[in-house]
Design an enzyme around this catalytic site. Structure first.
Site, PDB file in Angstrom:
ATOM      1  N   GLU A 125       0.833  -1.213   0.000  1.00 55.63           N
ATOM      2  CA  GLU A 125       0.000   0.000   0.000  1.00 55.63           C
ATOM      3  C   GLU A 125       0.862   1.255   0.000  1.00 55.63           C
ATOM      4  OE1 GLU A 125      -3.119   0.155  -0.634  1.00 55.63           O
ATOM      5  OE2 GLU A 125      -3.182  -2.030  -0.680  1.00 55.63           O
ATOM      6  N   SER A 211      18.898  -8.390  -9.110  1.00 56.50           N
ATOM      7  CA  SER A 211      17.727  -8.514  -9.984  1.00 56.50           C
ATOM      8  C   SER A 211      17.882  -9.485 -11.151  1.00 56.50           C
ATOM      9  CB  SER A 211      17.333  -7.147 -10.548  1.00 56.50           C
ATOM     10  OG  SER A 211      17.000  -6.275  -9.518  1.00 56.50           O
ATOM     11  N   HIS A 340       2.756  -9.949  -9.557  1.00 56.21           N
ATOM     12  CA  HIS A 340       4.197 -10.224  -9.571  1.00 56.21           C
ATOM     13  C   HIS A 340       4.944  -9.181  -8.739  1.00 56.21           C
ATOM     14  CE1 HIS A 340       8.248 -11.033 -10.924  1.00 56.21           C
ATOM     15  NE2 HIS A 340       8.358  -9.778 -11.296  1.00 56.21           N
ATOM     16  N   SER A 341       4.622  -7.916  -8.981  1.00 61.09           N
ATOM     17  CA  SER A 341       5.251  -6.813  -8.243  1.00 61.09           C
ATOM     18  C   SER A 341       4.299  -5.629  -8.340  1.00 61.09           C
ATOM     19  CB  SER A 341       6.612  -6.440  -8.856  1.00 61.09           C
ATOM     20  OG  SER A 341       6.401  -5.787 -10.099  1.00 61.09           O
TER      21      SER A 341
HETATM   22  C1  TPP Z   1      17.836 -12.157 -16.797  1.00 60.28           C
HETATM   23  C2  TPP Z   1      16.507 -11.557 -16.500  1.00 60.28           C
HETATM   24  N1  TPP Z   1      15.524 -11.631 -17.433  1.00 60.28           N
HETATM   25  C3  TPP Z   1      14.311 -11.092 -17.175  1.00 60.28           C
HETATM   26  C4  TPP Z   1      14.068 -10.454 -15.987  1.00 60.28           C
HETATM   27  C5  TPP Z   1      12.699  -9.845 -15.717  1.00 60.28           C
HETATM   28  N2  TPP Z   1      11.988 -10.649 -14.725  1.00 60.28           N
HETATM   29  C6  TPP Z   1      12.001 -10.292 -13.415  1.00 60.28           C
HETATM   30  S1  TPP Z   1      11.158 -11.362 -12.478  1.00 60.28           S
HETATM   31  C7  TPP Z   1      10.744 -12.320 -13.796  1.00 60.28           C
HETATM   32  C8  TPP Z   1       9.905 -13.566 -13.612  1.00 60.28           C
HETATM   33  C9  TPP Z   1      10.581 -14.617 -12.804  1.00 60.28           C
HETATM   34  O1  TPP Z   1       9.685 -15.648 -12.490  1.00 60.28           O
HETATM   35  P1  TPP Z   1      10.031 -16.760 -11.455  1.00 60.28           P
HETATM   36  O2  TPP Z   1      11.456 -17.129 -11.557  1.00 60.28           O
HETATM   37  O3  TPP Z   1       9.038 -17.844 -11.625  1.00 60.28           O
HETATM   38  O4  TPP Z   1       9.852 -16.053 -10.031  1.00 60.28           O
HETATM   39  P2  TPP Z   1       8.529 -15.467  -9.341  1.00 60.28           P
HETATM   40  O5  TPP Z   1       8.486 -14.010  -9.690  1.00 60.28           O
HETATM   41  O6  TPP Z   1       7.372 -16.219  -9.883  1.00 60.28           O
HETATM   42  O7  TPP Z   1       8.706 -15.626  -7.882  1.00 60.28           O
HETATM   43  C10 TPP Z   1      11.257 -11.788 -14.973  1.00 60.28           C
HETATM   44  C11 TPP Z   1      11.066 -12.364 -16.308  1.00 60.28           C
HETATM   45  C12 TPP Z   1      15.137 -10.381 -15.057  1.00 60.28           C
HETATM   46  N3  TPP Z   1      14.990  -9.800 -13.885  1.00 60.28           N
HETATM   47  N4  TPP Z   1      16.330 -10.948 -15.341  1.00 60.28           N
END
Ligand code: TPP
Ligand code: MG
Length: 450
Positions: A125, A211, A340-341
Site C-alpha cells: 500500500e 535482480s 508479480h510486483s
Molecule cells: C535475466 C533476467 N531476465 C528477465 C528479468 C525480468 N523478470 C524479473 S522477475 C521475472 C519472472 C521470474 O519468475 P520466477 O522465476 O518464476 O519467479 P517469481 O516471480 O514467480 O517468484 C522476470 C522475467 C530479469 N529480472 N532478469
C-alpha cells in the site's frame, strides 16, 4: 520420510543390429568419415563380438540394460513426479512424517508467516501511495519460507531470488532493517543503492539479492564447493523461481553442483507464473523436479503450502548435503497469490477465481488449523497478535520514513577499496555543483557529506 538414492535403473539402450548398421552408415555420411579399412573392420567386429557377450551396455555414462524393442520415452505416458504432503485439515496424515516440532517453534512459524503477510500489505500500500518506489509481496508462499528456514542451520548460506523475505525474517532481520532497505535511507545496509526488496545481511548469512534472474544459482554452486573444501559442516540453499530455471545460468549451476558434488539445496518455488507467463508456456516437461533427476541429483517435489512437508524435505536435504557432499533439488509447488510486483496487474492475464481457489489453500490457514487442533492458538491470541504486529510494523515504517537519505558520496565509494583519482574528481565536481545550486538539490534530506 525416507530418501532412496540411486533407485533409478537408468534408460535402457536399444540393441538392434539393423539400427546399428543404419546409424553407422548415416553417421559416416554426415561426418564424411571413410568406411573403415579391412584390418580396422576386423578389430571392429571383434569388439562387437566382445560387447555382445556382456550383460549390459558399457558405454561411458550409461548404467542401464539393453532392450530389443524400439520404444521411445513418451513423457505424457508417465504419471509424473508425486507431491509430498504431510498435513491435511490440520492433521498430520502419517505418524512417521510428524516432524514433532515443539509448540514454540510452530507458534514462531505461524507468527512469522502472519507478520510477513501484514508487512507485505503495508509496504504494498505504501508503494501505491508513492512513499516507496517498488515492492514485491510474498502472498501464498509463506510456507516455503518458514518451513525451509526452520530446517536449516542459521549459518547455512542463503542465496535468494527476491521473494524469500520470510527466510530473512526467520533468521532475525528486524522490521527496522526491512523498512530501512525499502526506503533506501541512511541506515539501509545497501546504502540506498538497490531497489526495495533487495535485502542482504552478512550477519545472517544471506547474500544480497540481485535482480538479473538466476545469477545467484552458479554463485550458490560455487559457494557450496568452497564449503565442501573448507569441511565446515554447512550447506548452501539457493532459492529460485520456476521462471528463473529457464535461464542458462540455471543449467550451469545444476550441472556444476551435480558433477562437483557440492552441498547445495536448490529450492525451486514453483508458483505457477513468471510475471504473466504461466507454467504451461514455460516448459513442456514435468516441472523442475524432472530436471533434477536429469542432472543426476537427489530430488523431491513437495506441497509448498504445507509448512511441515517443506520442513521435513529441507531437513532431509540438508542432511544429504552435509553428510554426503551432494546437491539436492526441492521443487515446492505453491501459488503466487499477489501480483508479480507493484509494476504488474495480474488481472490482465489470470482469472480471479483461480487466485481465490489458492487463497483458501493458504499455508497460513492450514497451519492455523493445525495450531487450533493442538490447542496452541485461539482467536484471542490471533487478535492480540494482529494488533501487536501491525503496531510494530507501523512504528518501524514511521521511523524509516523519517530517516535521512544516504550520504550522496556513496555514489562514488565501495567499488574500489580506495576512491581512485578519476572518481575523486567526479565526487568533488558533484559537491561543487550541489553547493552552487542548492535550490535544485535537497541535500539537507541526506546524511551529511564530508
Ligand atoms: C535475466 C533476467 N531476465 C528477465 C528479468 C525480468 N523478470 C524479473 S522477475 C521475472 C519472472 C521470474 O519468475 P520466477 O522465476 O518464476 O519467479 P517469481 O516471480 O514467480 O517468484 C522476470 C522475467 C530479469 N529480472 N532478469
Ligand atoms: Mg514463478
Amino acid at each position: 520420510m525416507t530418501v532412496r538414492n540411486e533407485n533409478c535403473k537408468g534408460i535402457p539402450n536399444i540393441n538392434c543390429k539393423m539400427a546399428t548398421r543404419c546409424f553407422g552408415r548415416l553417421y559416416r555420411h554426415l561426418t564424411k568419415i571413410p568406411r573403415p579399412a579391412r584390418n580396422l573392420r576386423c578389430i571392429h567386429s571383434a569388439a562387437v563380438l566382445r560387447t555382445s557377450e556382456i550383460d549390459g551396455p558399457n558405454f561411458p555414462g550409461s548404467r542401464s540394460r539393453f532392450v530389443h524393442k524400439c520404444e521411445f520415452l513418451v513423457p505424457e505416458n508417465d504419471e509424473g513426479i508425486p507431491v509430498y504432503r504431510v498435513m491435511r485439515n490440520g492433521e498430520i496424515m502419517s505418524e512417521s512424517e510428524d516432524p514433532k516440532l515443539d509448540k514454540d517453534t510452530v507458534v514462531k512459524m505461524y507468527k512469522d508467516m502472519t507478520l510477513l503477510n501484514t508487512m507485505d500489505h503495508i509496504l504494498y500500500e505504501s508503494q501505491r501511495q508513492g512513499r516507496i518506489s517498488f515492492y514485491m509481496t510474498n502472498y501464498g508462499e509463506e510456507g516455503t519460507h518458514m518451513g525451509s528456514a526452520a530446517a536449516l542451520d542459521p549459518k547455512d548460506m542463503v542465496f535468494g531470488q527476491y521473494r524469500e523475505a520470510g527466510v530473512l525474517m526467520w533468521r532475525g532481520f528486524t522490521l527496522d532493517q526491512f523498512m530501512d532497505q525499502c526506503y533506501g535511507n541512511m541506515y539501509d545496509m545497501g546504502k540506498g543503492r538497490q531497489m526495495p526488496v533487495h535485502y542482504g545481511s552478512k550477519d545472517l548469512s544471506f547474500v544480497t539479492i540481485s535482480s538479473p534472474l538466476a545469477t545467484q544459482m552458479p554463485q550458490a554452486a560455487g559457494a557450496a564447493y568452497a564449503f565442501k573444501r573448507a569441511k565446515n559442516g554447512l550447506c548452501v540453499i539457493c532459492y529460485f523461481g520456476e521462471g528463473a530455471a529457464s535461464e542458462g545460468d540455471a543449467h550451469a549451476a545444476l550441472n556444476f553442483a551435480a558433477t562437483l558434488d557440492c552441498p547445495v539445496i536448490f529450492f525451486c518455488r514453483n508458483n505457477g507464473y513468471a510475471i504473466s507467463t504461466p507454467v504451461e508456456d514455460q516448459y513442456r516437461g514435468d516441472g523442475i523436479a524432472s530436471r533434477g533427476v536429469g542432472y543426476g541429483m537427489t530430488t523431491i517435489r513437495i506441497d509448498g503450502n504445507d509448512v511441515f512437508a517443506v520442513y521435513n524435505a529441507t531437513k532431509a536435504a540438508r542432511k544429504i548435503c552435509v553428510k554426503e557432499n551432494k546437491p539436492v533439488l526441492i521443487e515446492a509447488m505453491t501459488y503466487r497469490v499477489g501480483h508479480h510486483s507493484t509494476s504488474d496487474d495480474s488481472s490482465m492475464y489470470r482469472q480471479l477465481n483461480e487466485v481465490q481457489s489458492f487463497d483458501v489453500q493458504s499455508p497460513i490457514l492450514r497451519l492455523r488449523q493445525y495450531l487450533d487442533k493442538q490447542g496452541w492458538w485461539d482467536d484471542n491470541q490471533e487478535n492480540q497478535w494482529k494488533e501487536q504486529s501491525k503496531k510494530d510494523i507501523m512504528e518501524a515504517f514511521a521511523r524509516a520514513e523519517k530517516r535521512k537519505r544516504p550520504n550522496p558520496e556513496f555514489l562514488f565509494t565501495d567499488v574500489y577499496d580506495d576512491v581512485p583519482p578519476h572518481l575523486q574528481k567526479q565526487m568533488d565536481e558533484m559537491k561543487q555543483h550541489v553547493a552552487k545550486y542548492p535550490q535544485h538539490y535537497p541535500v539537507d534530506n541526506h546524511d551529511k557529506m564530508s
